[in-house]
Design an enzyme around this catalytic site. Structure first.
Site, PDB file in Angstrom:
ATOM      1  N   ALA A   1       0.841  -1.203   0.000  1.00 52.69           N
ATOM      2  CA  ALA A   1       0.000   0.000   0.000  1.00 52.69           C
ATOM      3  C   ALA A   1       0.872   1.249   0.000  1.00 52.69           C
ATOM      4  O   ALA A   1       1.715   1.419   0.878  1.00 52.69           O
ATOM      5  CB  ALA A   1      -0.901  -0.005   1.237  1.00 52.69           C
TER       6      ALA A   1
ATOM      7  N   TYR B   1       8.530  11.070  -3.763  1.00 50.95           N
ATOM      8  CA  TYR B   1       8.196   9.649  -3.811  1.00 50.95           C
ATOM      9  C   TYR B   1       9.405   8.818  -3.364  1.00 50.95           C
ATOM     10  O   TYR B   1       9.316   8.004  -2.447  1.00 50.95           O
ATOM     11  CB  TYR B   1       7.751   9.267  -5.231  1.00 50.95           C
ATOM     12  CG  TYR B   1       7.634   7.782  -5.433  1.00 50.95           C
ATOM     13  CD1 TYR B   1       6.717   7.031  -4.700  1.00 50.95           C
ATOM     14  CD2 TYR B   1       8.463   7.120  -6.351  1.00 50.95           C
ATOM     15  CE1 TYR B   1       6.621   5.654  -4.879  1.00 50.95           C
ATOM     16  CE2 TYR B   1       8.363   5.750  -6.531  1.00 50.95           C
ATOM     17  CZ  TYR B   1       7.450   5.025  -5.794  1.00 50.95           C
ATOM     18  OH  TYR B   1       7.365   3.666  -5.965  1.00 50.95           O
TER      19      TYR B   1
ATOM     20  N   SER C   1       3.727   9.537 -26.874  1.00 52.62           N
ATOM     21  CA  SER C   1       4.808  10.524 -26.904  1.00 52.62           C
ATOM     22  C   SER C   1       6.096   9.889 -26.411  1.00 52.62           C
ATOM     23  O   SER C   1       6.075   9.150 -25.420  1.00 52.62           O
ATOM     24  CB  SER C   1       4.477  11.684 -25.975  1.00 52.62           C
ATOM     25  OG  SER C   1       3.324  12.352 -26.436  1.00 52.62           O
TER      26      SER C   1
ATOM     27  N   ASP D   1      13.584  12.802 -15.309  1.00 44.94           N
ATOM     28  CA  ASP D   1      13.811  11.449 -15.832  1.00 44.94           C
ATOM     29  C   ASP D   1      15.287  11.230 -16.150  1.00 44.94           C
ATOM     30  O   ASP D   1      15.820  11.875 -17.057  1.00 44.94           O
ATOM     31  CB  ASP D   1      13.016  11.240 -17.130  1.00 44.94           C
ATOM     32  CG  ASP D   1      11.600  10.768 -16.897  1.00 44.94           C
ATOM     33  OD1 ASP D   1      11.266  10.453 -15.733  1.00 44.94           O
ATOM     34  OD2 ASP D   1      10.829  10.706 -17.868  1.00 44.94           O
TER      35      ASP D   1
HETATM   36  N1  UDP Z   1       7.841   7.663 -21.249  1.00 45.10           N
HETATM   37  C1  UDP Z   1       7.608   8.184 -22.516  1.00 45.10           C
HETATM   38  N2  UDP Z   1       6.320   8.453 -22.874  1.00 45.10           N
HETATM   39  C2  UDP Z   1       5.252   8.251 -22.032  1.00 45.10           C
HETATM   40  C3  UDP Z   1       5.496   7.714 -20.743  1.00 45.10           C
HETATM   41  C4  UDP Z   1       6.806   7.437 -20.378  1.00 45.10           C
HETATM   42  O1  UDP Z   1       8.541   8.389 -23.305  1.00 45.10           O
HETATM   43  O2  UDP Z   1       4.127   8.541 -22.417  1.00 45.10           O
HETATM   44  C5  UDP Z   1       9.224   7.330 -20.861  1.00 45.10           C
HETATM   45  C6  UDP Z   1       9.681   8.001 -19.581  1.00 45.10           C
HETATM   46  O3  UDP Z   1      10.240   9.257 -19.866  1.00 45.10           O
HETATM   47  C7  UDP Z   1      10.736   6.985 -19.085  1.00 45.10           C
HETATM   48  C8  UDP Z   1      10.188   5.641 -19.580  1.00 45.10           C
HETATM   49  O4  UDP Z   1       9.276   5.955 -20.622  1.00 45.10           O
HETATM   50  O5  UDP Z   1      11.979   7.208 -19.705  1.00 45.10           O
HETATM   51  C9  UDP Z   1       9.460   4.853 -18.512  1.00 45.10           C
HETATM   52  O6  UDP Z   1       8.510   5.713 -17.890  1.00 45.10           O
HETATM   53  P1  UDP Z   1       7.455   5.197 -16.825  1.00 45.10           P
HETATM   54  O7  UDP Z   1       6.634   6.383 -16.420  1.00 45.10           O
HETATM   55  O8  UDP Z   1       6.760   4.001 -17.363  1.00 45.10           O
HETATM   56  O9  UDP Z   1       8.348   4.693 -15.618  1.00 45.10           O
HETATM   57  P2  UDP Z   1       9.506   5.420 -14.767  1.00 45.10           P
HETATM   58  O10 UDP Z   1      10.803   4.935 -15.367  1.00 45.10           O
HETATM   59  O11 UDP Z   1       9.330   6.891 -14.906  1.00 45.10           O
HETATM   60  O12 UDP Z   1       9.293   4.924 -13.395  1.00 45.10           O
END
Ligand code: UDP
Length: 324
Positions: A73, A140, A203, A281
């Site tokens: 949770a 987070y 995207s 990121d």
């Molecule tokens: N990402 C992307 N397009 C999206 C969502 C995510 O290019 O619509 C990329 C994001 O920038 C990261 C990877 O995909 O490099 C994984 O993102 P996600 O949010 O799934 O997980 P995270 O690694 O952020 O925990």
């Protein structure tokens, strides 16, 4: 064993709970249903609707005694955590403190906790081992790291047997259970929405990273492989110890490679747009999983194509997710 699964109506918690029920454990799911789904609580598990912030309710739920707790949770949206850190300290740290208080009072001495690779922030060394300095870059990650540290202290002071599993990018499904987040922010479910035609395009966030194709690289791990690691961690947890294991496949895939894999697995085409980087990121996050392989005797077995195929099959079977 008699086990409590907090967050067992969520994506990963429900799939672990399902495995525990299947192997014959006596499972109780505790979930507020704030972000979880009642229909995700696996058949055969008892269910208690309670919020971990309600200490009296948590005490009451734990009073009957358990051999261990699997603690899923949590709040898990990075952007939300940056905008509303207090929510994350309350929902992840204070809530876990309540759980640990109630566990101590009830004499429950074993816990497996869902930690995250977000505790490493922007790591200096990739693949990332557990020795990488913990320097989260958002609330987070900070809130999850705070819990890891609480567990280490509780293990030292009170003999708790604790394991933190630091997840990399979890994907896939295990029918009848799958991933249904509102809002959805994760790459694979979003690409599958584009493949299904319920999203106009996908995207790519950032095409100028220092990676072979310019898009960001992540380590994707099948939820089944992840679930198996929890069962092993529960067994291996030792009183007075807090162990941390990274759970990833050890292989990195770029966003472009994941998009290509979705095209290949689903046979669907869809629009792709190139966008700016998403703030915060890192270019490349890949797990060093040697410690989990040795310490948990765990080996990830499922490929990226398996994750996509299983998530796609789940989507096809549940087009509206759990709300249907
Ligand atoms: N990402 C992307 N397009 C999206 C969502 C995510 O290019 O619509 C990329 C994001 O920038 C990261 C990877 O995909 O490099 C994984 O993102 P996600 O949010 O799934 O997980 P995270 O690694 O952020 O925990």
């Amino acid at each position: 064993m008699r086990l409590l699964v907090t967050g067992g109506a969520g994506y990963i918690g429900s799939i672990v709970a399902q495995r525990l029920v299947a192997r014959g454990d006596d499972v109780t799911v505790l979930d507020s249903l704030d972000r979880g789904h009642r229909d995700a609580v696996p058949e055969g598990a008892d269910f208690v609707q309670a919020d971990l912030l309600d200490l009296d309710a948590v005490r009451a739920a734990l009073a009957s005694g358990f051999d261990g707790v699997l603690h899923f949770a949590a709040l898990a949206l990075v952007e939300e955590s940056v905008a509303h850190p207090e929510r994350y300290y309350r929902g992840n740290v204070v809530a876990t403190l309540n759980l640990l208080d109630a566990m101590r009072e009830a004499g429950i001495g074993r816990i497996v906790f869902s930690s995250t690779c977000a505790t490493y922030g922007e790591p200096e060394t990739v693949p990332i081992s557990e020795d990488e300095p913990a320097t989260p870059v958002n609330s987070y990650g900070n809130s999850k790291l705070a819990v890891d540290r609480m567990l280490a202290d509780e293990a030292r002071a009170h003999g708790l047997a604790a394991v933190s599993l630091r997840y990399f990018n979890v994907a896939g499904a295990n029918e009848p259970l799958g991933e249904d987040h509102e809002p959805e922010t994760h790459l694979i479910p979003l690409i599958l929405q584009a493949a299904a035609g319920t999203r106009e395009h996908i995207s790519i966030f950032g095409t100028d990273y220092p990676t072979p194709d310019g898009s960001a690289v992540r380590d994707y791990i099948h939820v089944d492989d992840l679930a198996r690691a929890h069962l092993l961690a529960l067994e291996k947890a030792e009183p007075g110890r807090h162990d941390i294991y990274n759970l990833g496949s050890g292989t990195g895939y770029s966003v472009r490679e994941v998009i290509d894999a979705v095209r290949r697995v689903t046979g669907r085409d869809f629009q792709v747009r190139e966008q700016e980087r998403r703030p915060g990121d890192p270019p490349r996050l890949v797990a060093a999983n040697a410690k989990a392989r040795a310490g948990l005797e765990w080996t990830p077995e499922r490929s990226l194509d398996d994750m996509i195929a299983d998530a796609w099959a789940w989507r096809q079977a549940h087009p509206q997710g759990y709300s249907a």
